[in-house]
Design an enzyme around this catalytic site. Structure first.
Site, PDB file in Angstrom:
ATOM      1  N   ASP A 328      -3.466  -3.711  -0.149  1.00  0.00           N
ATOM      2  CA  ASP A 328      -3.632  -3.666  -1.594  1.00  0.00           C
ATOM      3  C   ASP A 328      -4.409  -4.912  -2.022  1.00  0.00           C
ATOM      4  OD1 ASP A 328      -2.835  -2.409  -4.178  1.00  0.00           O
ATOM      5  OD2 ASP A 328      -1.882  -4.367  -4.482  1.00  0.00           O
ATOM      6  N   GLU A 354      -8.515  -2.525  -0.262  1.00  0.00           N
ATOM      7  CA  GLU A 354      -9.288  -2.490  -1.497  1.00  0.00           C
ATOM      8  C   GLU A 354     -10.133  -3.760  -1.528  1.00  0.00           C
ATOM      9  OE1 GLU A 354      -6.760  -0.351  -4.939  1.00  0.00           O
ATOM     10  OE2 GLU A 354      -5.909  -2.238  -4.280  1.00  0.00           O
TER      11      GLU A 354
END
Ligand code: CA
Length: 642
Positions: A328, A354
């Protein structure tokens, strides 16, 4: 003399190491050893043992003994004799200023009580399900992965799922779930946060609380809300392993969504209660960095935080046999840390993230795990928002469309996605929507997708962004979009439920929406059987044909050639596919987002049509066609080969 020297060296080495996975609490039936590392100026640590995980006074209090470590920090140890299994414990650090930091379960808790604020003593080996020693990670090369992102509760909670253990780890052990995943053909599940998080009160599970879980409390313990009994620390651990075991038996990898970039509540976090302000970045004015958008950002560049993330992922890989990690906000972590993680984990463990942050970070972008820095992180992939938004429209406006909505100028970004983000002589990088450089060195460094848990699911986005769209068009464009994803040389990624024409009723950020928004409606498999049928045939085609996932940038440049397209039309050939082990020779693929038929120029010859008009049949074909001017039906993909 020599022996003494060796022993001294060994001791020096040991004391220079920091606490790692498994070291904080070491259980034997004769005694349990507790270890905790604090800043060098801490004045004391009190260990408290409890018989209950939530309430009650301590049954034993121990002042821990310390020694200074090489790095200047202090290692505190206590050995509690007798069998401590079943007890709970906390640490309380007496800070340099003479104040206690407050009880904490520690940063390395491996087992915890309900809601995770007291750690638990247990024998980890007793949590292994039958046959666990024989469990192995399925062997699947990165180029061959087909990822499926799911949330435990979304997937199984609806009565239509036919799953017994709804919303639990055990759901993914049931035949109904496994058969669905196998029929769809995915070979890796990427599960939303499954470590212990804060936002679901585990003492009130009957209230049907929902959260995505991006609010970490204990990084090294499975979430209690997904177990059948969060009060018994061993249950969540065993059930998580049962889930992994069942998926592995079905040849499906298990990838964890990990959220090391921030903690839920900095003041209450185990980090702050152990080494205040060590694990977090601060701005020049003393305020905490907020690159996570959640009020704090961890300092991965600091030695102990870097080591913590490395050791934590190693722990999940070793203890839980995890196959991969999705980071994340990878853009909050520094590049050196991401490379250290890559180096520490076996090569077959897939790592991606990400490549962005949710706000400005304290460190400059050049040092961070941003998408633009992927070339500096070999063996690590990033999500391509380029291809995602070129298909569905930009992230900052649900009512805006792109290629699927016949907006002009997105064709080059689609092409960029098709080649897996690597340099290609026919892709003009200056026309790619977000990237001004080919950020992937290898196509396996780019995740191809059109939707994920964030934002609207695909059906909702199509409806929101294309006024007056009919159901027929929704389905056509949905299938077209996933055909782009599944013929990308990147690693394809599906949001769970898209194969059921999932809707979140237009909700964009459904992180705490009720089940009625987030649940999959399995009855849609009967309402729209053509969608699941197409998806499973599409995935099967990709898996059976190495030409669609060559896994090598040079091969992609050699074999992928774009044809003349036009507005809303992208077409390419994969030539001499036999050279990459395919049993097809030349493959022609076209995506037509227009409401009218478009033509492409294909060399003369006889071709087998395998995908057209919303149907796919890769093994037997749908018919034959001659080369020359070939029609691509409206809002459809066409795939032919000779
Ligand atoms: Ca929890």
């Amino acid at each position: 003399m020599k022996k003494t020297l060796l022993l001294t060296l060994l001791l020096a080495m040991l004391t220079s190491l920091n606490i790692m996975a498994g070291d904080e609490m070491k259980y034997t039936p004769q005694a349990t050893t507790f270890n905790v590392v604090t800043l060098g100026n801490a004045k004391g640590v009190t260990l408290r043992l409890y018989s209950d995980g939530l309430a009650g006074q301590p049954i034993q209090t121990v002042e821990m003994k310390s020694k200074r470590m090489k790095d200047g920090n202090r290692l505190w140890t206590a050995v509690v004799k007798g069998d401590q299994k079943g007890k709970f414990y906390t640490f309380d650090v007496l800070n340099a200023d003479g104040r206690y930091l407050g009880e904490t379960q520690g940063i390395w808790a491996k087992a915890v009580a309900v809601n995770g604020r007291r750690a638990a003593v247990l024998d980890m080996r007793e949590t292994d399900p039958v046959g666990w020693n024989a469990d192995v990670r399925p062997t699947i090369d990165a180029r061959d992965l087909v990822l499926y992102e799911l949330h435990h509760r979304d997937f199984s909670i609806d009565s239509s799922s036919g799953i017994i253990n709804k919303g639990k780890f055990l759901a993914l052990t049931e035949p109904r779930a496994i058969e669905h995943l196998k029929k769809l053909g995915i070979n890796a599940v990427h599960i939303l946060p499954s470590f212990d998080y804060a936002s679901v009160d585990e003492t009130r599970l009957s209230d049907n609380q929902y959260n995505w879980g991006y609010d970490p409390v204990n990084y090294n313990v499975p979430e209690g809300g997904y177990s059948t009994d969060p009060y018994r620390p061993e249950v969540r651990i065993r059930e998580f392993k049962q889930m992994v075991q069942a998926l592995h038996s079905a040849g499906i990898k298990v990838i964890l969504d990990v959220v090391y970039n921030h903690v839920f509540d900095i003041g209450a976090s185990c980090f702050q209660h152990t080494m205040p302000d060590y694990f977090f970045r601060k701005n020049a004015d003393g305020s905490y960095g907020n690159g996570s958008g959640c009020g704090n950002e961890t300092a991965s560049e600091r030695p102990l935080m870097r080591q913590y993330i490395v050791e934590s992922t190693k722990y999940w890989a070793d203890e839980y046999h995890i196959d991969g990690f999705r980071f994340d906000l990878m853009g909050v972590h520094d590049i050196a840390t991401m490379n250290a993680i890559r180096k520490a984990l076996p090569e077959d463990i897939f790592i991606y993230g990400e490549g962005w942050a949710a706000g400005g970070c304290v460190l400059p972008n050049e040092q961070l795990g941003m998408k633009s820095n992927v070339a500096q992180m070999p063996g690590i992939a990033a999500f391509s928002d380029d291809i995602r938004d070129a298909l569905r429209g930009p992230w900052d406006g649900d009512d805006k469309s792109a290629f699927l909505g016949r907006q002009r100028g997105f064709e080059e970004s689609i092409k960029f996605g098709i080649v897996g983000g690597v340099q290609h002589p026919q892709v003009d990088i200056t026309k790619v929507n977000y990237s001004n450089a080919n950020w992937a060195t290898q196509p396996t460094q780019m995740i191809a997708y059109v939707s994920c848990h964030d934002d609207m699911c695909l059906v909702d986005r199509l409806k929101a962004s294309i006024p007056g769209i009919t159901l027929d068009e929704v389905i056509r464009l949905d299938l077209l979009a996933q055909t782009v994803v599944m013929t990308s040389q990147g690693v394809p990624f599906l949001l769970s439920g898209e194969e059921m024409l999932r809707t979140k009723l237009g909700v964009h950020n459904s992180y705490n929406s009720p089940d009625s928004i987030n649940h999959l409606d399995w009855k849609n498999l009967e309402r729209y059987p053509q969608v699941m049928d197409y998806y499973s045939r599409l995935i099967a085609m990709r898996k059976a044909h190495p030409a669609f996932h060559m896994g090598d940038a040079d091969l992609v440049r050699k074999h992928v050639q774009f044809l003349d397209g036009g507005n809303g039309l992208v077409a390419f050939a994969i030539t001499d596919a036999k050279e990459v082990g395919d049993d097809w020779n030349n493959i022609y693929v076209a995506f037509n987002a227009n409401r009218e038929v478009r033509l492409i120029d294909v060399p003369k010859g006889n071709y087998t049509v395998v995908c057209s008009g919303g149907m796919i049949n890769a093994c037997c074909g749908l018919g034959t066609i001659n080369g020359g001017k070939v029609s691509v039906p409206a809002q459809c993909a066409l795939i032919i080969h000779d």
